[in-house]
Scaffold this motif. Structure first.
Motif, PDB file in Angstrom:
ATOM      1  N   LEU A 118       0.829  -1.196   0.000  1.00 40.26           N
ATOM      2  CA  LEU A 118       0.000   0.000   0.000  1.00 40.26           C
ATOM      3  C   LEU A 118       0.870   1.255   0.000  1.00 40.26           C
ATOM      4  O   LEU A 118       0.525   2.261  -0.630  1.00 40.26           O
ATOM      5  CB  LEU A 118      -0.931  -0.002   1.221  1.00 40.26           C
ATOM      6  CG  LEU A 118      -2.044  -1.059   1.206  1.00 40.26           C
ATOM      7  CD1 LEU A 118      -2.755  -1.106   2.557  1.00 40.26           C
ATOM      8  CD2 LEU A 118      -3.048  -0.777   0.091  1.00 40.26           C
ATOM      9  N   ARG A 119       2.005   1.205   0.678  1.00 38.56           N
ATOM     10  CA  ARG A 119       2.948   2.324   0.647  1.00 38.56           C
ATOM     11  C   ARG A 119       3.469   2.549  -0.779  1.00 38.56           C
ATOM     12  O   ARG A 119       3.648   3.697  -1.207  1.00 38.56           O
ATOM     13  CB  ARG A 119       4.126   2.042   1.579  1.00 38.56           C
ATOM     14  CG  ARG A 119       3.807   2.070   3.059  1.00 38.56           C
ATOM     15  CD  ARG A 119       3.680   3.482   3.583  1.00 38.56           C
ATOM     16  NE  ARG A 119       3.454   3.483   5.032  1.00 38.56           N
ATOM     17  CZ  ARG A 119       3.089   4.562   5.700  1.00 38.56           C
ATOM     18  NH1 ARG A 119       2.919   5.723   5.081  1.00 38.56           N
ATOM     19  NH2 ARG A 119       2.897   4.505   7.010  1.00 38.56           N
ATOM     20  N   THR A 120       3.713   1.454  -1.480  1.00 39.70           N
ATOM     21  CA  THR A 120       4.181   1.565  -2.869  1.00 39.70           C
ATOM     22  C   THR A 120       3.131   2.256  -3.733  1.00 39.70           C
ATOM     23  O   THR A 120       3.451   3.123  -4.558  1.00 39.70           O
ATOM     24  CB  THR A 120       4.500   0.169  -3.441  1.00 39.70           C
ATOM     25  OG1 THR A 120       5.539  -0.429  -2.663  1.00 39.70           O
ATOM     26  CG2 THR A 120       4.951   0.262  -4.888  1.00 39.70           C
ATOM     27  N   LEU A 121       1.860   1.891  -3.539  1.00 38.61           N
ATOM     28  CA  LEU A 121       0.773   2.524  -4.292  1.00 38.61           C
ATOM     29  C   LEU A 121       0.671   4.008  -3.940  1.00 38.61           C
ATOM     30  O   LEU A 121       0.442   4.847  -4.820  1.00 38.61           O
ATOM     31  CB  LEU A 121      -0.550   1.817  -3.997  1.00 38.61           C
ATOM     32  CG  LEU A 121      -0.662   0.347  -4.423  1.00 38.61           C
ATOM     33  CD1 LEU A 121      -2.030  -0.202  -4.047  1.00 38.61           C
ATOM     34  CD2 LEU A 121      -0.414   0.180  -5.912  1.00 38.61           C
ATOM     35  N   ALA A 122       0.829   4.332  -2.651  1.00 35.72           N
ATOM     36  CA  ALA A 122       0.770   5.730  -2.231  1.00 35.72           C
ATOM     37  C   ALA A 122       1.942   6.520  -2.807  1.00 35.72           C
ATOM     38  O   ALA A 122       1.786   7.675  -3.225  1.00 35.72           O
ATOM     39  CB  ALA A 122       0.768   5.818  -0.703  1.00 35.72           C
ATOM     40  N   GLN A 123       3.109   5.895  -2.853  1.00 35.07           N
ATOM     41  CA  GLN A 123       4.281   6.589  -3.379  1.00 35.07           C
ATOM     42  C   GLN A 123       4.146   6.857  -4.867  1.00 35.07           C
ATOM     43  O   GLN A 123       4.669   7.866  -5.371  1.00 35.07           O
ATOM     44  CB  GLN A 123       5.547   5.774  -3.107  1.00 35.07           C
ATOM     45  CG  GLN A 123       6.842   6.500  -3.446  1.00 35.07           C
ATOM     46  CD  GLN A 123       7.007   7.798  -2.673  1.00 35.07           C
ATOM     47  OE1 GLN A 123       6.671   7.861  -1.493  1.00 35.07           O
ATOM     48  NE2 GLN A 123       7.520   8.835  -3.322  1.00 35.07           N
ATOM     49  N   ALA A 124       3.432   5.993  -5.583  1.00 30.95           N
ATOM     50  CA  ALA A 124       3.208   6.214  -7.016  1.00 30.95           C
ATOM     51  C   ALA A 124       2.429   7.510  -7.236  1.00 30.95           C
ATOM     52  O   ALA A 124       2.654   8.223  -8.220  1.00 30.95           O
ATOM     53  CB  ALA A 124       2.450   5.031  -7.622  1.00 30.95           C
ATOM     54  N   ILE A 125       1.533   7.853  -6.309  1.00 26.91           N
ATOM     55  CA  ILE A 125       0.778   9.103  -6.395  1.00 26.91           C
ATOM     56  C   ILE A 125       1.723  10.285  -6.179  1.00 26.91           C
ATOM     57  O   ILE A 125       1.689  11.277  -6.913  1.00 26.91           O
ATOM     58  CB  ILE A 125      -0.349   9.126  -5.348  1.00 26.91           C
ATOM     59  CG1 ILE A 125      -1.263   7.921  -5.515  1.00 26.91           C
ATOM     60  CG2 ILE A 125      -1.161  10.423  -5.460  1.00 26.91           C
ATOM     61  CD1 ILE A 125      -2.280   7.760  -4.379  1.00 26.91           C
ATOM     62  N   VAL A 126       2.582  10.163  -5.169  1.00 34.52           N
ATOM     63  CA  VAL A 126       3.549  11.226  -4.864  1.00 34.52           C
ATOM     64  C   VAL A 126       4.512  11.411  -6.039  1.00 34.52           C
ATOM     65  O   VAL A 126       4.806  12.548  -6.446  1.00 34.52           O
ATOM     66  CB  VAL A 126       4.337  10.887  -3.589  1.00 34.52           C
ATOM     67  CG1 VAL A 126       5.436  11.917  -3.341  1.00 34.52           C
ATOM     68  CG2 VAL A 126       3.392  10.813  -2.387  1.00 34.52           C
ATOM     69  N   ASP A 127       4.994  10.308  -6.601  1.00 32.74           N
ATOM     70  CA  ASP A 127       5.936  10.382  -7.722  1.00 32.74           C
ATOM     71  C   ASP A 127       5.308  11.073  -8.929  1.00 32.74           C
ATOM     72  O   ASP A 127       5.952  11.895  -9.597  1.00 32.74           O
ATOM     73  CB  ASP A 127       6.408   8.973  -8.124  1.00 32.74           C
ATOM     74  CG  ASP A 127       7.294   8.333  -7.059  1.00 32.74           C
ATOM     75  OD1 ASP A 127       7.795   9.058  -6.177  1.00 32.74           O
ATOM     76  OD2 ASP A 127       7.462   7.096  -7.115  1.00 32.74           O
ATOM     77  N   ALA A 128       4.044  10.737  -9.207  1.00 35.63           N
ATOM     78  CA  ALA A 128       3.360  11.363 -10.342  1.00 35.63           C
ATOM     79  C   ALA A 128       3.208  12.863 -10.117  1.00 35.63           C
ATOM     80  O   ALA A 128       3.373  13.664 -11.048  1.00 35.63           O
ATOM     81  CB  ALA A 128       1.999  10.714 -10.561  1.00 35.63           C
ATOM     82  N   ALA A 129       2.910  13.268  -8.878  1.00 37.17           N
ATOM     83  CA  ALA A 129       2.785  14.698  -8.560  1.00 37.17           C
ATOM     84  C   ALA A 129       4.112  15.401  -8.758  1.00 37.17           C
ATOM     85  O   ALA A 129       4.180  16.508  -9.311  1.00 37.17           O
ATOM     86  CB  ALA A 129       2.285  14.878  -7.133  1.00 37.17           C
ATOM     87  N   GLU A 130       5.201  14.774  -8.309  1.00 36.92           N
ATOM     88  CA  GLU A 130       6.521  15.384  -8.433  1.00 36.92           C
ATOM     89  C   GLU A 130       6.958  15.513  -9.883  1.00 36.92           C
ATOM     90  O   GLU A 130       7.681  16.439 -10.245  1.00 36.92           O
ATOM     91  CB  GLU A 130       7.541  14.562  -7.645  1.00 36.92           C
ATOM     92  CG  GLU A 130       7.352  14.655  -6.131  1.00 36.92           C
ATOM     93  CD  GLU A 130       8.331  13.792  -5.364  1.00 36.92           C
ATOM     94  OE1 GLU A 130       9.014  12.948  -6.000  1.00 36.92           O
ATOM     95  OE2 GLU A 130       8.418  13.952  -4.129  1.00 36.92           O
ATOM     96  N   CYS A 131       6.503  14.572 -10.729  1.00 36.19           N
ATOM     97  CA  CYS A 131       6.853  14.607 -12.154  1.00 36.19           C
ATOM     98  C   CYS A 131       5.909  15.483 -12.970  1.00 36.19           C
ATOM     99  O   CYS A 131       6.128  15.691 -14.166  1.00 36.19           O
ATOM    100  CB  CYS A 131       6.839  13.185 -12.729  1.00 36.19           C
ATOM    101  SG  CYS A 131       8.109  12.103 -12.087  1.00 36.19           S
ATOM    102  N   GLY A 132       4.833  15.966 -12.345  1.00 38.45           N
ATOM    103  CA  GLY A 132       3.858  16.772 -13.069  1.00 38.45           C
ATOM    104  C   GLY A 132       3.002  15.948 -14.015  1.00 38.45           C
ATOM    105  O   GLY A 132       2.443  16.477 -14.974  1.00 38.45           O
ATOM    106  N   ASP A 133       2.882  14.653 -13.743  1.00 44.03           N
ATOM    107  CA  ASP A 133       2.108  13.747 -14.598  1.00 44.03           C
ATOM    108  C   ASP A 133       0.690  13.654 -14.039  1.00 44.03           C
ATOM    109  O   ASP A 133       0.395  12.809 -13.182  1.00 44.03           O
ATOM    110  CB  ASP A 133       2.779  12.369 -14.625  1.00 44.03           C
ATOM    111  CG  ASP A 133       2.018  11.354 -15.478  1.00 44.03           C
ATOM    112  OD1 ASP A 133       1.016  11.742 -16.123  1.00 44.03           O
ATOM    113  OD2 ASP A 133       2.433  10.178 -15.492  1.00 44.03           O
ATOM    114  N   LEU A 134      -0.214  14.516 -14.525  1.00 42.91           N
ATOM    115  CA  LEU A 134      -1.561  14.569 -13.976  1.00 42.91           C
ATOM    116  C   LEU A 134      -2.372  13.316 -14.305  1.00 42.91           C
ATOM    117  O   LEU A 134      -3.141  12.827 -13.471  1.00 42.91           O
ATOM    118  CB  LEU A 134      -2.290  15.809 -14.489  1.00 42.91           C
ATOM    119  CG  LEU A 134      -1.696  17.154 -14.057  1.00 42.91           C
ATOM    120  CD1 LEU A 134      -2.560  18.297 -14.568  1.00 42.91           C
ATOM    121  CD2 LEU A 134      -1.560  17.230 -12.548  1.00 42.91           C
ATOM    122  N   VAL A 135      -2.205  12.795 -15.523  1.00 42.79           N
ATOM    123  CA  VAL A 135      -2.921  11.575 -15.889  1.00 42.79           C
ATOM    124  C   VAL A 135      -2.438  10.410 -15.030  1.00 42.79           C
ATOM    125  O   VAL A 135      -3.226   9.618 -14.516  1.00 42.79           O
ATOM    126  CB  VAL A 135      -2.751  11.268 -17.389  1.00 42.79           C
ATOM    127  CG1 VAL A 135      -3.329   9.906 -17.733  1.00 42.79           C
ATOM    128  CG2 VAL A 135      -3.446  12.338 -18.232  1.00 42.79           C
TER     129      VAL A 135
END
Length: 227
Positions: A118-135
């Motif tokens: 679940l932490r991995t799934l949560a981190q994927a959200i953080v990573d996408a935000a940091e990369c500016g990947d809205l989709v």
């Protein structure tokens, strides 16, 4: 009438279930506002952006027609449906009735050994935000929350929330990203897991109330905490 320009969308690659991958990518693009409400997009143009042929795009769009996200326009393509302020208010109100108490109830049944995944799934959200990947952000957020709700073992509830989340519009995501607040909002998913790991159902429920408030308020373009 000249064709409507299609925004840059990430390629979906060669996946075993291509139709589902295209549908998920298009749904995320609609929710984030990359595909704009009221605009008609053609399957060939979308397929070119995604790196696939028009046929699976049309098939995926038919799935989105059933979900109420797009409307077919004969000989033109698909028009993205528009959501009123009242619609968004009502969606948020229903989500508040379902998601926070469900998260509260699953805190006690989520196995400790599942927390790292679940932490991995949560981190994927953080990573996408940091990369500016809205989709990518929308897709990762979708997976995280539905995985949590899945611990309820109530497929009807998960189906209802899936539909509600698909109908939501997060048109304020771009200014949220540009202001630097998207990263802070993404970090809430780890905070939620902190409550779950600590077996604190009340804390998890309260955070979910705040999180959905962001969706309707700050993310959808209104005042933060609007619902």
């Amino acid at each position: 009438m000249s064709p409507v320009p299609v925004p840059d969308l990430p390629g979906v690659g060669r996946r075993e279930n291509l139709r589902d991958r295209i549908r998920d990518a298009l749904r995320a693009a609609i929710i984030s506002g990359k595909l704009q409400p009221g605009v008609v997009y053609s399957a060939p143009a979308l397929g070119a952006q995604l790196g696939v042929s028009p046929t699976p795009v049309r098939e995926a769009m038919l799935d989105l027609v059933k979900a109420g996200l797009v409307v077919p326009q004969p000989n033109k393509g698909f028009r993205i449906t528009e959501m009123s302020e009242e619609d968004l208010d009502n969606l948020a109100a229903v989500r508040l009735l379902i998601e926070p108490p469900t998260v509260r109830d699953v805190v006690a049944v989520i196995p400790k050994e599942d927390i790292p995944e679940l932490r991995t799934l949560a981190q994927a959200i953080v990573d996408a935000a940091e990369c500016g990947d809205l989709v990518g952000y929308i897709e990762a957020d979708h997976v995280f929350h539905l995985t949590l709700l899945g611990y309820s073992r109530n497929r009807f509830l998960v189906d209802v929330v899936t539909d509600l989340r698909s109908q939501t519009r997060l048109l304020g995501l771009t200014p949220l990203l540009e202001s630097g607040r998207l990263g802070r909002s993404a970090a809430e998913h780890h905070e939620l897991l902190d409550f779950i790991e600590a077996r604190d159902p009340s804390g998890a429920e309260l955070l979910m109330h705040r999180h959905i408030g962001h969706v309707r308020g700050l993310w959808a373009g209104g005042a933060e905490g609007a619902p």
